[in-house]
Design an enzyme around this catalytic site. Sequence first.
Site, mmCIF file in Angstrom:
data_model
loop_
_atom_site.group_PDB
_atom_site.id
_atom_site.type_symbol
_atom_site.label_atom_id
_atom_site.label_comp_id
_atom_site.label_asym_id
_atom_site.label_seq_id
_atom_site.Cartn_x
_atom_site.Cartn_y
_atom_site.Cartn_z
ATOM 1 N N GLU A 33 0.821 -1.211 0.000
ATOM 2 C CA GLU A 33 0.000 0.000 0.000
ATOM 3 C C GLU A 33 0.854 1.261 0.000
ATOM 4 O O GLU A 33 0.524 2.243 -0.671
ATOM 5 C CB GLU A 33 -0.943 -0.001 1.208
ATOM 6 C CG GLU A 33 -2.036 -1.054 1.161
ATOM 7 C CD GLU A 33 -3.003 -0.851 0.001
ATOM 8 O OE1 GLU A 33 -3.079 0.261 -0.539
ATOM 9 O OE2 GLU A 33 -3.690 -1.824 -0.374
ATOM 10 N N TYR A 116 -6.946 6.019 4.111
ATOM 11 C CA TYR A 116 -7.008 5.017 3.048
ATOM 12 C C TYR A 116 -6.173 3.776 3.393
ATOM 13 O O TYR A 116 -6.657 2.644 3.332
ATOM 14 C CB TYR A 116 -6.537 5.616 1.719
ATOM 15 C CG TYR A 116 -6.171 4.569 0.701
ATOM 16 C CD1 TYR A 116 -7.159 3.863 0.019
ATOM 17 C CD2 TYR A 116 -4.838 4.253 0.449
ATOM 18 C CE1 TYR A 116 -6.827 2.871 -0.896
ATOM 19 C CE2 TYR A 116 -4.504 3.264 -0.458
ATOM 20 C CZ TYR A 116 -5.500 2.576 -1.131
ATOM 21 O OH TYR A 116 -5.177 1.590 -2.015
ATOM 22 N N ASP A 134 -9.830 5.917 -2.531
ATOM 23 C CA ASP A 134 -8.674 6.452 -3.246
ATOM 24 C C ASP A 134 -9.163 7.035 -4.560
ATOM 25 O O ASP A 134 -10.369 7.171 -4.786
ATOM 26 C CB ASP A 134 -7.615 5.374 -3.460
ATOM 27 C CG ASP A 134 -8.059 4.290 -4.445
ATOM 28 O OD1 ASP A 134 -9.257 4.250 -4.797
ATOM 29 O OD2 ASP A 134 -7.203 3.495 -4.872
#
Length: 346
Positions: A33, A116, A134
């Site tokens: 991520e 996020y 996102d």
Amino acid sequence: MNFSNRLISWYLANKRDLPWRNSNNPYFIWLSEIILQQTRVSQGIPYYYRFIEKFPTIFDLAKAPEQKVLKLWQGLGYYSRARNLHFSAQFIVNELNGEFPITYKELLKLKGVGDYTASAIASICNNEKTAVVDGNVYRLLARYFGVYTAINTSKGIKEFKLVAQELIDAKNPGTFNQAIMEFGATVCLPKNPKCDSCIFNDSCVALSKNEIKKLPVKEKKVKIKKRYFNYLVFKTTSNNTLLEQRTSGIWKNLYQFPLIETKQEVDESELIAHNEFFKNYNYKSITIKLFNSKTKPHKLSHQHIYAKFWILETNDTNKISYKWETIKKYPVPLLIDNFINEFINF
């Protein structure tokens, strides 16, 4: 079939085989991520493999020198991500005894982790019902529901988070989050979305109104700043050069050649006349030659850098102690790395 069920069914049949999807290890999910922030999947995959090869555990990453982490990150940009990655790894090892946090609230305490990233990890690794939002999600939701609130405003951020939270599948939050991101990344594309084959083309507001190109809405971008960099590339008769480590800015802790920034593009005489030139680099018998006559902008999010590389040949080796044959081991911005590759092969 409701939105979430339809989306998850599509995902299970069409998802890409991405390496981090084969694991629920929070360290691997977190690593992927962070790498994918501001980065395309195709670009991020090789970096993901490099990192898990060099640092297979959080302990390996934590004990690595920052310079090694930055070097491995080189070329991805947004280097604060790499510094935060390293800092958080040390925090987890030293303060949390190596136990990776998996709850949304605890994940938010990690440096560089926002809503996020915390939502993604918590939903995938802890089955926590917290929706990701996102760029891909903004685009899909704005088009499907016909939301015209600007996505880069505090109002838009809150509104889209609420919409996503209402849609998330309570039993399979991790799968839903991956599905909605995947759909935005592969079907509901920024340009030329695949509306003809889209599973939502019978109920998409933007498609029905022929307003796909208008959504999502963004407020005007910040004005791009132009900056003019003059790098002084020393080359001695003993094949040494000079590097400096940046102490601030987006390239903090990366290395570069000595830099003189000017308000506009300068020629050789203007460079020599600059008060920073001989003040800091008063070497004997210097010859100056411009390496690149054309200056293409190096584009960052809010600035364009116009860089010139001036080759300074000198017999004076005072403080010029970096060997050209070892220069590639230092972490540098992509702009510098591209020059080094071109110069060495020139």
